[in-house]
Design a protein around this motif. Structure first.
Motif, mmCIF file in Angstrom:
data_model
loop_
_atom_site.group_PDB
_atom_site.id
_atom_site.type_symbol
_atom_site.label_atom_id
_atom_site.label_comp_id
_atom_site.label_asym_id
_atom_site.label_seq_id
_atom_site.Cartn_x
_atom_site.Cartn_y
_atom_site.Cartn_z
ATOM 1 N N VAL A 229 0.833 -1.206 0.000
ATOM 2 C CA VAL A 229 0.000 0.000 0.000
ATOM 3 C C VAL A 229 0.869 1.259 0.000
ATOM 4 N N TYR A 230 1.949 1.221 0.780
ATOM 5 C CA TYR A 230 2.832 2.386 0.863
ATOM 6 C C TYR A 230 3.386 2.753 -0.513
ATOM 7 N N GLU A 231 3.815 1.752 -1.266
ATOM 8 C CA GLU A 231 4.346 2.004 -2.599
ATOM 9 C C GLU A 231 3.258 2.519 -3.537
ATOM 10 N N LEU A 232 2.068 1.949 -3.423
ATOM 11 C CA LEU A 232 0.974 2.351 -4.310
ATOM 12 C C LEU A 232 0.486 3.768 -4.020
ATOM 13 N N THR A 233 0.445 4.141 -2.743
ATOM 14 C CA THR A 233 0.014 5.511 -2.424
ATOM 15 C C THR A 233 1.002 6.525 -2.996
ATOM 16 N N THR A 234 2.281 6.185 -2.960
ATOM 17 C CA THR A 234 3.301 7.071 -3.536
ATOM 18 C C THR A 234 3.180 7.126 -5.051
ATOM 19 N N ALA A 235 3.065 5.959 -5.675
ATOM 20 C CA ALA A 235 2.988 5.902 -7.132
ATOM 21 C C ALA A 235 1.753 6.626 -7.660
ATOM 22 N N LEU A 236 0.628 6.472 -6.970
ATOM 23 C CA LEU A 236 -0.637 7.063 -7.425
ATOM 24 C C LEU A 236 -0.855 8.475 -6.903
ATOM 25 N N ASP A 237 0.034 8.908 -5.989
ATOM 26 C CA ASP A 237 -0.116 10.221 -5.364
ATOM 27 C C ASP A 237 -1.518 10.360 -4.775
ATOM 28 N N SER A 238 -1.894 9.333 -4.008
ATOM 29 C CA SER A 238 -3.237 9.274 -3.447
ATOM 30 C C SER A 238 -3.152 8.909 -1.970
ATOM 31 N N SER A 239 -4.264 9.042 -1.259
ATOM 32 C CA SER A 239 -4.278 8.755 0.170
ATOM 33 C C SER A 239 -4.348 7.253 0.430
ATOM 34 N N GLN A 240 -3.862 6.855 1.606
ATOM 35 C CA GLN A 240 -3.871 5.441 1.959
ATOM 36 C C GLN A 240 -5.288 4.872 2.054
ATOM 37 N N PRO A 241 -6.251 5.553 2.700
ATOM 38 C CA PRO A 241 -7.608 4.993 2.746
ATOM 39 C C PRO A 241 -8.222 4.788 1.366
ATOM 40 N N LYS A 242 -7.989 5.715 0.463
ATOM 41 C CA LYS A 242 -8.551 5.607 -0.884
ATOM 42 C C LYS A 242 -7.941 4.426 -1.626
ATOM 43 N N VAL A 243 -6.618 4.297 -1.558
ATOM 44 C CA VAL A 243 -5.953 3.181 -2.237
ATOM 45 C C VAL A 243 -6.397 1.856 -1.633
ATOM 46 N N SER A 244 -6.511 1.813 -0.309
ATOM 47 C CA SER A 244 -6.932 0.581 0.359
ATOM 48 C C SER A 244 -8.336 0.170 -0.064
ATOM 49 N N ARG A 245 -9.229 1.128 -0.232
ATOM 50 C CA ARG A 245 -10.593 0.803 -0.679
ATOM 51 C C ARG A 245 -10.568 0.178 -2.080
ATOM 52 N N HIS A 246 -9.765 0.756 -2.968
ATOM 53 C CA HIS A 246 -9.684 0.212 -4.324
ATOM 54 C C HIS A 246 -9.048 -1.180 -4.322
ATOM 55 N N LEU A 247 -8.050 -1.373 -3.470
ATOM 56 C CA LEU A 247 -7.425 -2.693 -3.365
ATOM 57 C C LEU A 247 -8.420 -3.729 -2.859
ATOM 58 N N ALA A 248 -9.259 -3.329 -1.895
ATOM 59 C CA ALA A 248 -10.268 -4.243 -1.366
ATOM 60 C C ALA A 248 -11.253 -4.648 -2.458
ATOM 61 N N THR A 249 -11.628 -3.693 -3.311
ATOM 62 C CA THR A 249 -12.540 -3.991 -4.418
ATOM 63 C C THR A 249 -11.914 -4.979 -5.389
ATOM 64 N N LEU A 250 -10.646 -4.767 -5.713
ATOM 65 C CA LEU A 250 -9.950 -5.653 -6.642
ATOM 66 C C LEU A 250 -9.758 -7.051 -6.055
ATOM 67 N N LYS A 251 -9.490 -7.108 -4.758
ATOM 68 C CA LYS A 251 -9.328 -8.413 -4.127
ATOM 69 C C LYS A 251 -10.656 -9.144 -4.046
ATOM 70 N N GLU A 252 -11.720 -8.421 -3.737
ATOM 71 C CA GLU A 252 -13.050 -9.025 -3.666
ATOM 72 C C GLU A 252 -13.466 -9.596 -5.021
#
Length: 254
Positions: free
Chosen positions: A172-195
């Motif tokens: 998540v840390y790498e993705l938030t940096t790469a996407l220049d986005s917040s951790q909660p937002k990235v985590s929500r999208h990751l949860a959707t993709l995993k689901e």
């Protein structure tokens, strides 16, 4: 989620190395595997030979010190001889400790002895994977194209998949940096993709890494490959941010 298995013997030159290669070959989509020794030496040539003759990859196999891997997360620690079990004690807790006992083929130094050990290990590991499959209720995923394309129909989620496809594993840390986005937002999208069954996770120490689900069907992999090949600049900016990170966690590929 892949289970992490560590095989341990004394020298990490034959039995545990063969077990590592076997489990990766037989069920690498379900397990992260490594091996180590309480007094490691180097891979025995006959161990590598019988593996190669059986069509099992020996790439990356090397003898490792147990102490160097004890800080990692392990679900199972499997000792392959009584001596290793006694020397190890309770290592890598809270991992489940399993004691197997296989005769060391090294003293005989005969091809037939190594081949027999490989055969016996293959049978035991086959039972281990079968039991694990029953316990976890693992079954093939059914990918509904509507659900898949709904999950892909978001700019951030598509970028996440493209980045992970390129980098193999990202936290998540790498993705938030790469996407220049917040951790909660990235985590929500990751949860959707995993689901949706598109991603799986692997914990390494304090970091949780995301990677493409090993059961992704060929048609879906082709969609991702052709999307990437046909849109070379899709995540170019994000990849540049990753490359300039000065404190990226070190991912361990097994």
């Amino acid at each position: 989620m892949k289970r992490c298995v560590l095989f341990v013997c004394t020298a990490n030159s034959a039995r545990s190395l063969m077990a590592e290669a076997l489990l990766r070959h037989m069920a690498g989509d379900r397990f992260e595997v490594a091996s180590a020794g309480t007094g490691p030496t180097q891979p025995h040539p006959l161990a590598l030979q019988v593996l190669t003759e059986s069509g099992i990859s020996v790439e990356g196999l090397r003898s490792k010190q147990l102490a160097d891997l004890q800080g990692e997360h392990w679900d199972y620690v499997i000792t392959l001889c009584e001596k290793a079990a006694n020397e190890c004690g309770r290592v890598c807790e809270p991992a489940q400790q399993i004691a197997w006992d296989f005769r060391d083929p090294v003293p005989a130094n005969r091809h037939a002895t190594f081949a027999l050990t490989l055969k016996e290990l293959k049978e035991r590991i086959g039972l281990f994977t079968l039991v694990h499959q029953k316990e976890t209720g693992l079954k093939a995923l059914n990918y509904n194209p509507v659900s898949v394309f709904r999950a892909l129909g978001d700019e951030i989620r598509l970028a996440i998949l493209m980045l992970i496809r390129e980098q193999k594993k990202l936290c998540v840390y790498e993705l938030t940096t790469a996407l220049d986005s917040s951790q909660p937002k990235v985590s929500r999208h990751l949860a959707t993709l995993k689901e949706a069954g598109l991603l799986e996770t692997d914990r390494q120490g304090q970091w949780v890494y995301y990677y493409l689900h090993p059961q992704l069907p060929h048609w879906l992999m082709r969609v991702l490959d052709e999307t990437s090949d046909g849109n070379m600049g899709l995540v170019e900016t994000e990849q540049k941010r990753l490359k300039t990170m000065g404190d990226r966690p070190v991912v361990r590929f097994i």
